[in-house]
Design a protein around this motif. Sequence first.
Motif, PDB file in Angstrom:
ATOM      1  N   ILE A 256       0.881  -1.173   0.000  1.00 30.46           N
ATOM      2  CA  ILE A 256       0.000   0.000   0.000  1.00 30.46           C
ATOM      3  C   ILE A 256       0.914   1.217   0.000  1.00 30.46           C
ATOM      4  O   ILE A 256       1.726   1.384   0.898  1.00 30.46           O
ATOM      5  CB  ILE A 256      -0.910   0.028   1.245  1.00 30.46           C
ATOM      6  N   ASP A 257       0.772   2.033  -1.005  1.00 34.34           N
ATOM      7  CA  ASP A 257       1.724   3.106  -1.239  1.00 34.34           C
ATOM      8  C   ASP A 257       0.977   4.416  -1.461  1.00 34.34           C
ATOM      9  O   ASP A 257       0.119   4.480  -2.346  1.00 34.34           O
ATOM     10  CB  ASP A 257       2.506   2.729  -2.515  1.00 34.34           C
ATOM     11  N   VAL A 258       1.261   5.430  -0.662  1.00 31.46           N
ATOM     12  CA  VAL A 258       0.632   6.734  -0.900  1.00 31.46           C
ATOM     13  C   VAL A 258       1.408   7.431  -2.016  1.00 31.46           C
ATOM     14  O   VAL A 258       2.617   7.628  -1.904  1.00 31.46           O
ATOM     15  CB  VAL A 258       0.621   7.600   0.375  1.00 31.46           C
ATOM     16  N   LEU A 259       0.719   7.763  -3.089  1.00 32.46           N
ATOM     17  CA  LEU A 259       1.389   8.322  -4.269  1.00 32.46           C
ATOM     18  C   LEU A 259       1.666   9.806  -4.089  1.00 32.46           C
ATOM     19  O   LEU A 259       0.967  10.488  -3.331  1.00 32.46           O
ATOM     20  CB  LEU A 259       0.516   8.098  -5.509  1.00 32.46           C
ATOM     21  N   PRO A 260       2.686  10.316  -4.781  1.00 33.34           N
ATOM     22  CA  PRO A 260       2.929  11.757  -4.747  1.00 33.34           C
ATOM     23  C   PRO A 260       1.720  12.510  -5.294  1.00 33.34           C
ATOM     24  O   PRO A 260       0.956  11.960  -6.081  1.00 33.34           O
ATOM     25  CB  PRO A 260       4.139  11.956  -5.664  1.00 33.34           C
ATOM     26  N   MET A 261       1.555  13.735  -4.837  1.00 33.97           N
ATOM     27  CA  MET A 261       0.413  14.531  -5.277  1.00 33.97           C
ATOM     28  C   MET A 261       0.727  15.165  -6.634  1.00 33.97           C
ATOM     29  O   MET A 261       1.582  16.038  -6.720  1.00 33.97           O
ATOM     30  CB  MET A 261       0.151  15.614  -4.230  1.00 33.97           C
ATOM     31  N   PRO A 262       0.070  14.751  -7.703  1.00 34.11           N
ATOM     32  CA  PRO A 262       0.339  15.366  -9.000  1.00 34.11           C
ATOM     33  C   PRO A 262      -0.510  16.631  -9.170  1.00 34.11           C
ATOM     34  O   PRO A 262      -1.405  16.899  -8.368  1.00 34.11           O
ATOM     35  CB  PRO A 262      -0.119  14.297  -9.983  1.00 34.11           C
ATOM     36  N   ARG A 263      -0.225  17.387 -10.191  1.00 31.49           N
ATOM     37  CA  ARG A 263      -1.104  18.501 -10.550  1.00 31.49           C
ATOM     38  C   ARG A 263      -2.376  17.902 -11.146  1.00 31.49           C
ATOM     39  O   ARG A 263      -2.299  17.125 -12.102  1.00 31.49           O
ATOM     40  CB  ARG A 263      -0.396  19.396 -11.584  1.00 31.49           C
ATOM     41  N   MET A 264      -3.516  18.227 -10.569  1.00 32.49           N
ATOM     42  CA  MET A 264      -4.779  17.690 -11.083  1.00 32.49           C
ATOM     43  C   MET A 264      -5.768  18.818 -11.327  1.00 32.49           C
ATOM     44  O   MET A 264      -5.918  19.706 -10.484  1.00 32.49           O
ATOM     45  CB  MET A 264      -5.400  16.708 -10.092  1.00 32.49           C
ATOM     46  N   THR A 265      -6.428  18.747 -12.462  1.00 31.83           N
ATOM     47  CA  THR A 265      -7.426  19.750 -12.813  1.00 31.83           C
ATOM     48  C   THR A 265      -8.651  19.043 -13.348  1.00 31.83           C
ATOM     49  O   THR A 265      -8.531  18.206 -14.237  1.00 31.83           O
ATOM     50  CB  THR A 265      -6.886  20.692 -13.905  1.00 31.83           C
ATOM     51  N   SER A 266      -9.825  19.349 -12.803  1.00 35.18           N
ATOM     52  CA  SER A 266     -11.029  18.748 -13.374  1.00 35.18           C
ATOM     53  C   SER A 266     -11.496  19.588 -14.546  1.00 35.18           C
ATOM     54  O   SER A 266     -11.442  20.823 -14.510  1.00 35.18           O
ATOM     55  CB  SER A 266     -12.130  18.595 -12.326  1.00 35.18           C
ATOM     56  N   LEU A 267     -11.923  18.893 -15.595  1.00 35.38           N
ATOM     57  CA  LEU A 267     -12.415  19.551 -16.806  1.00 35.38           C
ATOM     58  C   LEU A 267     -13.886  19.195 -16.942  1.00 35.38           C
ATOM     59  O   LEU A 267     -14.233  18.021 -17.030  1.00 35.38           O
ATOM     60  CB  LEU A 267     -11.661  19.035 -18.039  1.00 35.38           C
ATOM     61  N   MET A 268     -14.761  20.202 -16.909  1.00 35.52           N
ATOM     62  CA  MET A 268     -16.192  19.935 -17.042  1.00 35.52           C
ATOM     63  C   MET A 268     -16.729  20.702 -18.239  1.00 35.52           C
ATOM     64  O   MET A 268     -16.919  21.908 -18.173  1.00 35.52           O
ATOM     65  CB  MET A 268     -16.919  20.312 -15.752  1.00 35.52           C
ATOM     66  N   PRO A 269     -16.947  19.991 -19.357  1.00 32.82           N
ATOM     67  CA  PRO A 269     -17.312  20.669 -20.604  1.00 32.82           C
ATOM     68  C   PRO A 269     -18.782  21.081 -20.705  1.00 32.82           C
ATOM     69  O   PRO A 269     -19.136  21.804 -21.626  1.00 32.82           O
ATOM     70  CB  PRO A 269     -16.970  19.630 -21.668  1.00 32.82           C
ATOM     71  N   GLY A 270     -19.642  20.591 -19.784  1.00 30.25           N
ATOM     72  CA  GLY A 270     -21.069  20.877 -19.944  1.00 30.25           C
ATOM     73  C   GLY A 270     -21.633  20.021 -21.068  1.00 30.25           C
ATOM     74  O   GLY A 270     -21.011  19.048 -21.473  1.00 30.25           O
TER      75      GLY A 270
END
Lengths: 85, 184
Positions: B25-39
């Motif tokens: 069980i490995d906690v992963l590094p925090m990447p840059r994450m962006t949610s994209l909501m196109p409608g």
Amino acid sequence: MRMTCPLCGARDLREFTFRGAALARPEGDDWNEAWHDYLHLRDNPAGESREYWAHAAGCGAVLLVTRDTRTHEIFAVEQARGAGA
Amino acid sequence: MAEPMLKAQNALPQGEALVLGDTRIDVLPMPRMTSLMPGPGHAALAKALRKHHGLDLPDPGGRVSSDEGECLWFGLGQYMLIGPAPSPLLAGAATLTEQSDAWTSVLLEGPLARQVLARLTPLDLRDASLPLGATARSEIAHMMGSLTRVGSEAFRLMVFRSMAQTLLHELKDTLEAVAARQAL
């Protein structure tokens, strides 16, 4: 009971939440028997039933489900969006 | 008055949390994450994403990755761009929301991974319904999360950061129980 979400595929019932019977909204803004029926009176069908279910723990879509309340057979599952909801 | 600086931080200490029976069980590094909501309609976003990030928009249950990063299907009308900082030019095609520290990512990898998950999620984890690279939104220990098959025996789990400790606790407990059963 399992339902086949149009986006996610066959999923377990615990991912879904019941959102009530799918009813036709009455015309007009004035209070009348049709609105009373729409808001307060529910059938308790033994047989085919059209219902809304939310795939809350899955993709988040609201689904329009046609099923048999006696056998839990699912006849159709479609997205409520675009289905006149 | 100077603007206070807010720095995004991982919800859990990064790195190995537990290894038992070759399963990790490995906690992963925090990447840059962006949610994209196109409608409604996603053609414009698909075009913009291809142009500015070289990524195709994934189908439901899919994931598209390149050297630069990945785009993950994240539910109805939602995609997660993981890795690169989003091009501001995407903003015309979708609502962009910074999510880097909003989700926590844990990797579960090893021969017992599937047995551990079988106790925590109602998903069908077999190869036929969750092949390599497939992703699903589902319940993980009663929490709404995202599960991605990243290797033949490796699964990446994501939940809201507020549930990070609970996820880690459930995973550790379950792995201990499954490993103990193996040792009988």
